[in-house]
Motif scaffolding. Sequence first.
Motif, short mmCIF file in Angstrom:
data_model
loop_
_atom_site.label_atom_id
_atom_site.label_comp_id
_atom_site.label_asym_id
_atom_site.label_seq_id
_atom_site.Cartn_x
_atom_site.Cartn_y
_atom_site.Cartn_z
N CYS A 23 0.81 -1.22 0.00
CA CYS A 23 0.00 0.00 0.00
C CYS A 23 0.85 1.27 0.00
O CYS A 23 0.42 2.29 -0.52
N TYR A 27 0.17 4.16 -2.64
CA TYR A 27 -0.04 5.54 -2.16
C TYR A 27 0.99 6.49 -2.78
O TYR A 27 0.64 7.58 -3.25
N GLU A 30 0.21 7.49 -6.22
CA GLU A 30 -1.09 8.15 -6.33
C GLU A 30 -2.22 7.24 -6.81
O GLU A 30 -3.21 7.71 -7.36
N TYR A 32 -4.67 5.99 -5.26
CA TYR A 32 -5.31 6.11 -3.97
C TYR A 32 -6.52 5.20 -3.78
O TYR A 32 -6.69 4.58 -2.73
N SER A 33 -7.37 5.12 -4.79
CA SER A 33 -8.58 4.32 -4.65
C SER A 33 -8.25 2.85 -4.46
O SER A 33 -8.84 2.16 -3.61
N CYS A 35 -5.46 1.69 -3.27
CA CYS A 35 -4.83 1.60 -1.95
C CYS A 35 -5.88 1.44 -0.86
O CYS A 35 -5.80 0.54 -0.01
N SER A 67 -6.13 8.00 1.61
CA SER A 67 -6.40 7.52 0.25
C SER A 67 -7.86 7.75 -0.13
O SER A 67 -8.16 8.13 -1.27
N MET A 70 -8.04 11.51 -0.83
CA MET A 70 -7.35 11.91 -2.05
C MET A 70 -8.03 11.41 -3.32
O MET A 70 -7.88 12.01 -4.38
N SER A 71 -8.80 10.32 -3.21
CA SER A 71 -9.52 9.81 -4.37
C SER A 71 -10.91 10.41 -4.50
O SER A 71 -11.71 9.98 -5.34
#
Length: 328
Positions: A23, A27, A30, A32-33, A35, A67, A70-71
Amino acid sequence: MRYDYLFVWADRDRVDCDILDKCRLLYDTERYSQCADDICTYLNSDINENISKTGSLEELMKMMCMSLYMSGRYHEASCCLDSSTSHIFKGKALWWVDWLEGWLLIKKGIYRVAVERASRSIKRMKANSQLIGMPQLLTMKAMAKYRMGHGVYAEADLEKAITLSNLIGDMESEIVANNSMGTVLMGSGKYAESLQYYEKSLKSLDSEAQPRRTASILLNLSIVYWKTGRMALANECAGKVIKVSSNFADQYFFSAATLVKARCEISLCKCIKASSIGKQLLHDQNNDNNPRLEALILELNGDVSTISGNNESATRYYTRALSLGRAL
């Protein structure tokens, strides 16, 4: 999505190191989803009591919450953070929790509480001579102030964030603070200065490893170029945003960059093309939950209708845009 299952992990502090390593890579690049989903799957699986190499549960949960945020999965991020603070981080004062809670408040338009949250955390960190995390909190605090209309105060906080990031060697925080400073200065009409900060951010980035952040800064540059009448540069940057954002699933960057292109077409008196782009964007936006962007697209369609002499249609677009703007 509910995260009540996290209570199972309340008395633990270690996880399998393999999931952490996997992970961290997701991360840092990027993704994120993916992760967040992989961590969720791991935490829902049967607990292995015979792990030979372990890592920090706190680090894993931090990556999951961040994550989700960020997503763009803000509601899930909020639920996950609430459950984590109730079961896993209970009683702990963690700067990143205050930072994330602050940004989630900003997304909801609760700016004053976000400022208070940041100020409280910064005060605590100063008392403990803790510098790590302070630049991020200063930047979050600045953007909340900016949204409240206090641009001058936001600039002051961002100056501190940039100086402190440089002092402790936190390049990631410096990139974000420079990008945020560009946004605040652009909002104040200081376009030449904003360009300098955006360009600083872009030069410091690894564009291949950080495509999402690269797209964000390029989008900001395209807006500044459009606002200052440099249509060729605006179009060029917007095209780069579309190309970069094709590497990750986020409709926002494609739509926002296409919106800039449509604005350029209007400025170049190519209203038919702008109208076609505007209608397509509005159609696509119906499947994407981003009220702020939808309001800008409606405003674009209203402007095209006004130029074309269709005042009735323009009024409808402007009314819808205004109602969305008030709800933000």
